[in-house]
Design an enzyme around this catalytic site. Structure first.
Site, PDB file in Angstrom:
ATOM      1  N   ARG A 114       0.757  -1.188  -0.178  1.00 15.11           N
ATOM      2  CA  ARG A 114       0.033   0.026   0.057  1.00 15.11           C
ATOM      3  C   ARG A 114       0.663   1.374  -0.130  1.00 15.11           C
ATOM      4  O   ARG A 114       0.894   2.024  -0.856  1.00 15.11           O
ATOM      5  CB  ARG A 114      -0.949   0.117   1.303  1.00 15.11           C
ATOM      6  N   TYR A 115       1.775   1.448   1.081  1.00 13.30           N
ATOM      7  CA  TYR A 115       2.586   2.615   1.161  1.00 13.30           C
ATOM      8  C   TYR A 115       3.844   2.198   0.249  1.00 13.30           C
ATOM      9  O   TYR A 115       4.312   1.084   0.153  1.00 13.30           O
ATOM     10  CB  TYR A 115       3.161   2.800   2.738  1.00 13.30           C
ATOM     11  N   ARG A 163       6.826   0.335   2.259  1.00  9.34           N
ATOM     12  CA  ARG A 163       6.439  -0.804   2.917  1.00  9.34           C
ATOM     13  C   ARG A 163       5.498  -1.810   2.532  1.00  9.34           C
ATOM     14  O   ARG A 163       4.803  -1.302   1.492  1.00  9.34           O
ATOM     15  CB  ARG A 163       5.837  -0.190   4.172  1.00  9.34           C
ATOM     16  N   CYS A 213      -3.713 -17.516  14.714  1.00  8.25           N
ATOM     17  CA  CYS A 213      -3.606 -16.950  15.825  1.00  8.25           C
ATOM     18  C   CYS A 213      -3.831 -17.793  17.139  1.00  8.25           C
ATOM     19  O   CYS A 213      -4.186 -18.837  17.196  1.00  8.25           O
ATOM     20  CB  CYS A 213      -4.382 -15.859  15.841  1.00  8.25           C
ATOM     21  N   CYS A 264      -9.060 -12.580  18.712  1.00  5.22           N
ATOM     22  CA  CYS A 264      -9.356 -11.272  19.008  1.00  5.22           C
ATOM     23  C   CYS A 264     -11.061 -11.035  18.815  1.00  5.22           C
ATOM     24  O   CYS A 264     -10.890 -10.917  17.660  1.00  5.22           O
ATOM     25  CB  CYS A 264      -8.592 -10.281  19.033  1.00  5.22           C
ATOM     26  N   ARG A 299      -8.595  -8.275  10.554  1.00  5.63           N
ATOM     27  CA  ARG A 299      -8.453  -9.363   9.709  1.00  5.63           C
ATOM     28  C   ARG A 299      -9.296 -11.030   9.966  1.00  5.63           C
ATOM     29  O   ARG A 299      -8.774 -11.894   9.596  1.00  5.63           O
ATOM     30  CB  ARG A 299      -6.910  -9.957   9.641  1.00  5.63           C
ATOM     31  N   ASP A 323     -11.518  -0.259  13.664  1.00  5.66           N
ATOM     32  CA  ASP A 323     -11.951  -0.445  12.461  1.00  5.66           C
ATOM     33  C   ASP A 323     -13.169  -0.734  12.084  1.00  5.66           C
ATOM     34  O   ASP A 323     -13.812  -1.360  12.885  1.00  5.66           O
ATOM     35  CB  ASP A 323     -10.772  -1.271  11.472  1.00  5.66           C
ATOM     36  N   LYS A 367      -3.232   5.308   7.179  1.00  6.39           N
ATOM     37  CA  LYS A 367      -3.366   5.817   8.877  1.00  6.39           C
ATOM     38  C   LYS A 367      -3.649   7.407   8.782  1.00  6.39           C
ATOM     39  O   LYS A 367      -2.642   7.893   7.976  1.00  6.39           O
ATOM     40  CB  LYS A 367      -2.224   5.168   9.685  1.00  6.39           C
TER      41      LYS A 367
HETATM   42  S1  SF4 Z   1      -5.911  -8.930  16.257  1.00  7.64           S
HETATM   43 FE1  SF4 Z   1      -6.296 -10.629  14.781  1.00  7.64          FE
HETATM   44  S2  SF4 Z   1      -4.499 -11.109  13.627  1.00  7.64           S
HETATM   45 FE2  SF4 Z   1      -4.027  -9.889  15.518  1.00  7.64          FE
HETATM   46  S3  SF4 Z   1      -3.717 -11.420  17.035  1.00  7.64           S
HETATM   47 FE3  SF4 Z   1      -5.997 -10.906  17.229  1.00  7.64          FE
HETATM   48  S4  SF4 Z   1      -6.944 -12.198  15.954  1.00  7.64           S
HETATM   49 FE4  SF4 Z   1      -4.903 -12.424  15.397  1.00  7.64          FE
END
Ligand code: SF4
Length: 453
Positions: A141-142, A145, A154, A158, A163, A322, A366
């Site tokens: 994107r940038y 980077r 993961c 979360c 994502r 987001d 950002k």
């Molecule tokens: S924010 Fe999303 S990508 Fe990052 S650790 Fe938590 S679940 Fe995994």
């Protein structure tokens, strides 16, 4: 599905979790039950502190949650957990103090009915990362980077993850073919100097696999720095092993960004994990997400930032939540973030203040958001205000038609913004300023202590 674009030609992927992550033996289940229902949870250090044991024994069902929290109200957990990935390490679950939404760790890790609320502004891919995917798994994107999605796995999923379309849909790692394509792209784009290895969480890969990815990226001459985004210091601190840090040290300059959101996550074990990384010469940054009911309180945020500094982690970003599906209940107005930034300035060292940013919808990148410190401008002077409400006139370079008069105007009702912007006055000072009161007290003390007194 969008995540298939990343990993559909895999030689490692499968719709099932890898065997190593799927096992749940009667023995381990019994151990966890005893761990959570009667302390100490670290009864068996050798297993508890083994990161693969933690991965193998992640909580992924209501039944397992009930083992730990017998009184759990499971309304909506099944539905939300079926829609968005669900896994919690025993370690992270051990930080839950109340099995309800008011507990920050519970709220960040256990699916909730509120995730099913789906207003039109929320998207699967609000940052349009898929649109900026140069080759599968590499987001460019940038200009300077690129971000490499190295795994979809993961340790803990979360509830506020951006994502979700990728993380946890399948537990897979980048294939050799895709890694080679990514490296070829990087080699053909020498303007890319900074590669962020992300996911999912790259540190859920074996150290060998992770080294393969890092070494491949490091082989590109124009790549100066490698950054790794990981939440393992927060949700799986035992992952930071000596083997891992010894491997990482070989590929400097390496930076790590982690993701603490609440002070309760800064456990002795998490702090030790950060210390190990810092001792290996790896600069650590933290990217928090502003989450309603978790950290949208200036005092909670202050405690978190101070704790991070003590753990040698530089607060880097505070992200506005987001616009991703399933997070409406976590979203705060932007004004809440500005209020918190206003509170922090002047109270917490600049080293501890993150940049508050909105990651723009449509992939705009950002955007820093700050309280407004510029009150007015003229060709000759800019009027600024500080955290106390003091307003000062900053003279711009060049000839001034209206030079400062030297007046300082405490309590001078004639002084207004125009007088500052035209250079007639230098400042407007609020009454009862703690900083000036301290100065005054010091002067009085010095006068009392002086030999002439
Ligand atoms: S924010 Fe999303 S990508 Fe990052 S650790 Fe938590 S679940 Fe995994």
């Amino acid at each position: 599905m969008k995540d298939n674009r990343l990993f559909n030609e895999t030689d490692a992927s499968t719709d099932e979790p890898p065997p190593a992550f799927a096992a749940e033996t009667a023995e381990s289940s019994a151990l966890q039950t005893s761990l959570f229902s009667s302390m100490p949870v670290q009864a068996d250090f050798s297993r508890w502190n083994n990161w693969t044991w933690q991965m193998q024994n992640r909580i992924r069902s209501i039944a397992r949650l009930r083992d730990y929290f017998p009184g759990l109200d499971s309304t909506g957990i099944h539905e939300a957990g079926a829609k968005f990935p669900f896994a919690i390490t025993p370690y992270y679950a051990s930080l839950i103090r109340r099995a309800e939404r008011t507990d920050p760790v519970f709220a960040m890790s256990v699916p909730q009915m509120a995730e099913l609320f789906d207003p039109a502004c929320l998207k699967d891919d609000p940052l349009e990362e898929d649109e900026d995917m140069a080759v599968p798994g590499l987001v460019h994107r940038y200009q300077d980077r690129a971000l490499l999605i190295s795994t979809t796995s993961c340790a803990m999923y979360c509830r506020h993850c951006t994502r979700k379309r990728v993380a946890g849909r399948r537990d897979t790692c980048i294939t050799r073919t895709r890694l080679e394509r990514a490296v070829k792209y990087l080699s053909m784009h020498p303007e890319i100097h900074d590669v962020i290895i992300s996911g999912g969480d790259p540190l859920t890969m074996s150290t060998e696999m992770l080294e393969t990815v890092i070494a491949a990226v490091r082989s590109v001459k124009s790549v100066d720095i490698i950054r790794i985004g990981t939440r393992t210091p927060v949700v799986l601190p035992m992952r930071i092993t000596d083997d891992l840090v010894n491997m990482l040290k070989k590929y400097h300059p390496i930076f790590i960004n982690t993701h603490f959101n609440h002070p309760v996550e800064l456990t002795p074990q998490a702090i030790e994990a950060c210390g190990k990384l810092a001792d290996a010469g790896i600069p650590l940054g933290n990217q928090s997400v502003l989450l309603k009911g978790i950290n949208d309180d200036p005092h909670v945020m202050e405690e978190l930032l101070r704790g991070l500094l003590k753990a040698r982690v530089k607060p880097y970003y505070l992200f506005q939540c987001d616009l991703v599906r399933g997070v409406e209940h976590f979203r705060t107005p932007i004004s809440k973030g500005i209020e918190i930034m206003e509170y922090l300035r002047g109270r917490v060292s600049g080293l501890g203040i993150p940049l508050y940013v909105v990651d723009a919808p449509h992939g705009g990148g950002k955007i820093p958001v700050l309280p407004n410190y510029i009150v007015s401008t003229s060709p000759t002077h800019t009027v600024l205000r500080n955290f106390e409400g003091q307003m000062v006139s900053y003279p711009e370079p060049g000839p001034h038609k209206a030079p400062h008069t030297g007046k300082t105007d405490r309590g001078d009702s004639a002084a207004g913004i125009w007088e500052l912007s035209s250079g007639q006055h230098t400042k407007i000072q609020p009454q009862n300023c703690a900083r000036l009161n301290r100065r005054e007290t010091r002067k009085q003390t010095a006068a009392m202590l002086s030999p002439e007194a």
